[in-house]
Design a protein around this motif. Structure first.
Motif, PDB file in Angstrom:
ATOM      1  N   HIS A 103       0.825  -1.199   0.000  1.00 50.11           N
ATOM      2  CA  HIS A 103       0.000   0.000   0.000  1.00 50.11           C
ATOM      3  C   HIS A 103       0.867   1.258   0.000  1.00 50.11           C
ATOM      4  CE1 HIS A 103      -2.919  -2.964   1.421  1.00 50.11           C
ATOM      5  NE2 HIS A 103      -3.781  -2.200   0.790  1.00 50.11           N
ATOM      6  N   GLU A 104       0.292   2.292  -0.536  1.00 46.82           N
ATOM      7  CA  GLU A 104       0.873   3.637  -0.475  1.00 46.82           C
ATOM      8  C   GLU A 104      -0.168   4.532   0.165  1.00 46.82           C
ATOM      9  OE1 GLU A 104       2.747   7.077  -3.394  1.00 46.82           O
ATOM     10  OE2 GLU A 104       1.592   5.459  -4.274  1.00 46.82           O
ATOM     11  N   HIS A 105       0.280   5.381   1.056  1.00 44.68           N
ATOM     12  CA  HIS A 105      -0.595   6.366   1.686  1.00 44.68           C
ATOM     13  C   HIS A 105      -0.203   7.714   1.113  1.00 44.68           C
ATOM     14  CE1 HIS A 105      -1.964   3.299   4.479  1.00 44.68           C
ATOM     15  NE2 HIS A 105      -0.717   2.870   4.393  1.00 44.68           N
ATOM     16  N   ALA A 106      -1.153   8.370   0.473  1.00 43.20           N
ATOM     17  CA  ALA A 106      -0.853   9.615  -0.229  1.00 43.20           C
ATOM     18  C   ALA A 106      -1.800  10.723   0.217  1.00 43.20           C
ATOM     19  CB  ALA A 106      -0.967   9.405  -1.740  1.00 43.20           C
ATOM     20  N   PHE A 107      -1.233  11.901   0.367  1.00 44.83           N
ATOM     21  CA  PHE A 107      -1.983  13.092   0.750  1.00 44.83           C
ATOM     22  C   PHE A 107      -1.724  14.160  -0.297  1.00 44.83           C
ATOM     23  CE2 PHE A 107      -0.922  10.604   4.400  1.00 44.83           C
ATOM     24  CZ  PHE A 107      -2.123  10.527   5.091  1.00 44.83           C
ATOM     25  N   TYR A 108      -2.783  14.697  -0.834  1.00 42.97           N
ATOM     26  CA  TYR A 108      -2.699  15.662  -1.924  1.00 42.97           C
ATOM     27  C   TYR A 108      -3.287  16.989  -1.477  1.00 42.97           C
ATOM     28  CZ  TYR A 108      -2.559  11.228  -4.504  1.00 42.97           C
ATOM     29  OH  TYR A 108      -2.267   9.958  -4.948  1.00 42.97           O
ATOM     30  N   THR A 109      -2.583  18.066  -1.762  1.00 41.03           N
ATOM     31  CA  THR A 109      -3.107  19.410  -1.539  1.00 41.03           C
ATOM     32  C   THR A 109      -3.583  19.932  -2.883  1.00 41.03           C
ATOM     33  OG1 THR A 109      -1.515  19.779   0.237  1.00 41.03           O
ATOM     34  CG2 THR A 109      -2.571  21.736  -0.704  1.00 41.03           C
ATOM     35  N   LEU A 110      -4.817  20.403  -2.916  1.00 42.05           N
ATOM     36  CA  LEU A 110      -5.393  20.914  -4.152  1.00 42.05           C
ATOM     37  C   LEU A 110      -5.338  22.433  -4.186  1.00 42.05           C
ATOM     38  CD1 LEU A 110      -8.613  18.676  -4.257  1.00 42.05           C
ATOM     39  CD2 LEU A 110      -6.366  18.206  -5.253  1.00 42.05           C
ATOM     40  N   ARG A 111      -5.096  22.953  -5.366  1.00 39.37           N
ATOM     41  CA  ARG A 111      -5.137  24.395  -5.593  1.00 39.37           C
ATOM     42  C   ARG A 111      -5.909  24.612  -6.888  1.00 39.37           C
ATOM     43  NH1 ARG A 111       0.282  25.831  -5.718  1.00 39.37           N
ATOM     44  NH2 ARG A 111       0.319  25.840  -7.977  1.00 39.37           N
ATOM     45  N   GLU A 112      -6.987  25.344  -6.780  1.00 39.58           N
ATOM     46  CA  GLU A 112      -7.850  25.629  -7.927  1.00 39.58           C
ATOM     47  C   GLU A 112      -8.261  24.343  -8.646  1.00 39.58           C
ATOM     48  OE1 GLU A 112      -5.912  28.620 -10.303  1.00 39.58           O
ATOM     49  OE2 GLU A 112      -5.777  29.998  -8.597  1.00 39.58           O
ATOM     50  N   GLY A 113      -8.566  23.305  -7.852  1.00 42.48           N
ATOM     51  CA  GLY A 113      -9.069  22.058  -8.390  1.00 42.48           C
ATOM     52  C   GLY A 113      -8.025  21.106  -8.946  1.00 42.48           C
ATOM     53  N   LYS A 114      -6.740  21.438  -8.799  1.00 40.42           N
ATOM     54  CA  LYS A 114      -5.669  20.577  -9.299  1.00 40.42           C
ATOM     55  C   LYS A 114      -4.723  20.199  -8.161  1.00 40.42           C
ATOM     56  CE  LYS A 114      -5.418  22.260 -14.057  1.00 40.42           C
ATOM     57  NZ  LYS A 114      -4.469  22.702 -15.103  1.00 40.42           N
ATOM     58  N   ILE A 115      -4.009  19.108  -8.350  1.00 37.05           N
ATOM     59  CA  ILE A 115      -3.044  18.656  -7.358  1.00 37.05           C
ATOM     60  C   ILE A 115      -1.815  19.554  -7.416  1.00 37.05           C
ATOM     61  CG2 ILE A 115      -1.513  16.755  -6.712  1.00 37.05           C
ATOM     62  CD1 ILE A 115      -3.702  14.890  -7.985  1.00 37.05           C
ATOM     63  N   ALA A 116      -1.513  20.192  -6.285  1.00 36.06           N
ATOM     64  CA  ALA A 116      -0.365  21.096  -6.209  1.00 36.06           C
ATOM     65  C   ALA A 116       0.788  20.475  -5.428  1.00 36.06           C
ATOM     66  CB  ALA A 116      -0.776  22.417  -5.563  1.00 36.06           C
ATOM     67  N   GLU A 117       0.454  19.596  -4.479  1.00 42.71           N
ATOM     68  CA  GLU A 117       1.488  18.983  -3.652  1.00 42.71           C
ATOM     69  C   GLU A 117       1.056  17.579  -3.263  1.00 42.71           C
ATOM     70  OE1 GLU A 117       4.534  20.420  -0.187  1.00 42.71           O
ATOM     71  OE2 GLU A 117       2.605  21.434  -0.347  1.00 42.71           O
ATOM     72  N   VAL A 118       2.017  16.654  -3.288  1.00 40.50           N
ATOM     73  CA  VAL A 118       1.769  15.261  -2.937  1.00 40.50           C
ATOM     74  C   VAL A 118       2.786  14.837  -1.885  1.00 40.50           C
ATOM     75  CG1 VAL A 118       1.608  12.883  -3.782  1.00 40.50           C
ATOM     76  CG2 VAL A 118       1.080  14.790  -5.330  1.00 40.50           C
TER      77      VAL A 118
END
Length: 134
Positions: A103-118
């Motif tokens: 498994h991979e645990h991933a956290f994504y920060t969205l900016r204006e509906g797009k992934i900006a940081e993973v």
């Protein structure tokens, strides 16, 4: 999930995963920002794509299976399941085509509906245990 922002983020994430699984690199820019960052490294969309392409070269049968996902309008948290056979070394381990599940645990920060940081972490201990038992 009644909040329209959460629904939009959830749908965007599912479409992003479908894009990865289809290896549809021409659509990647629809889902990640031009200045996307992965685990603290500023890659930009081209560097992010190169990282993903390398993942597919190293793991030809790579497929992103979403086990769990939680979203709001600015964040996505996901548990991804992989059932694959990396060639050569993977995460410094001599997998050499053996079948592993992890498994991979991933956290994504969205900016204006797009992934900006993973931020992502792979459960390396599980892979190590499987390799010892094979």
């Amino acid at each position: 999930m009644n909040d329209p922002h959460e629904q939009a983020a959830d749908l965007t994430y599912k479409r992003y995963i479908a894009c990865l699984n289809a290896r549809n690199w021409s659509e990647l820019r629809d889902f990640v920002t031009a200045d996307v960052v992965h685990n603290g490294r500023s890659l930009g969309v081209d560097g992010y794509q190169e990282m993903l392409e390398k993942n597919y070269r190293d793991i030809p049968d790579l497929y992103f299976n979403v086990d769990q996902v939680v979203t709001n309008e600015k964040l996505v948290a996901s548990r991804l399941r992989f059932d694959c056979s990396p060639i050569g070394e993977f995460l410094g381990m001599p997998v050499n085509g053996r079948h592993v599940v992890f498994h991979e645990h991933a956290f994504y920060t969205l900016r204006e509906g797009k992934i900006a940081e993973v931020f992502s972490v792979i459960d390396k201990a599980t892979i190590e245990a499987q390799l010892r038992s094979q």
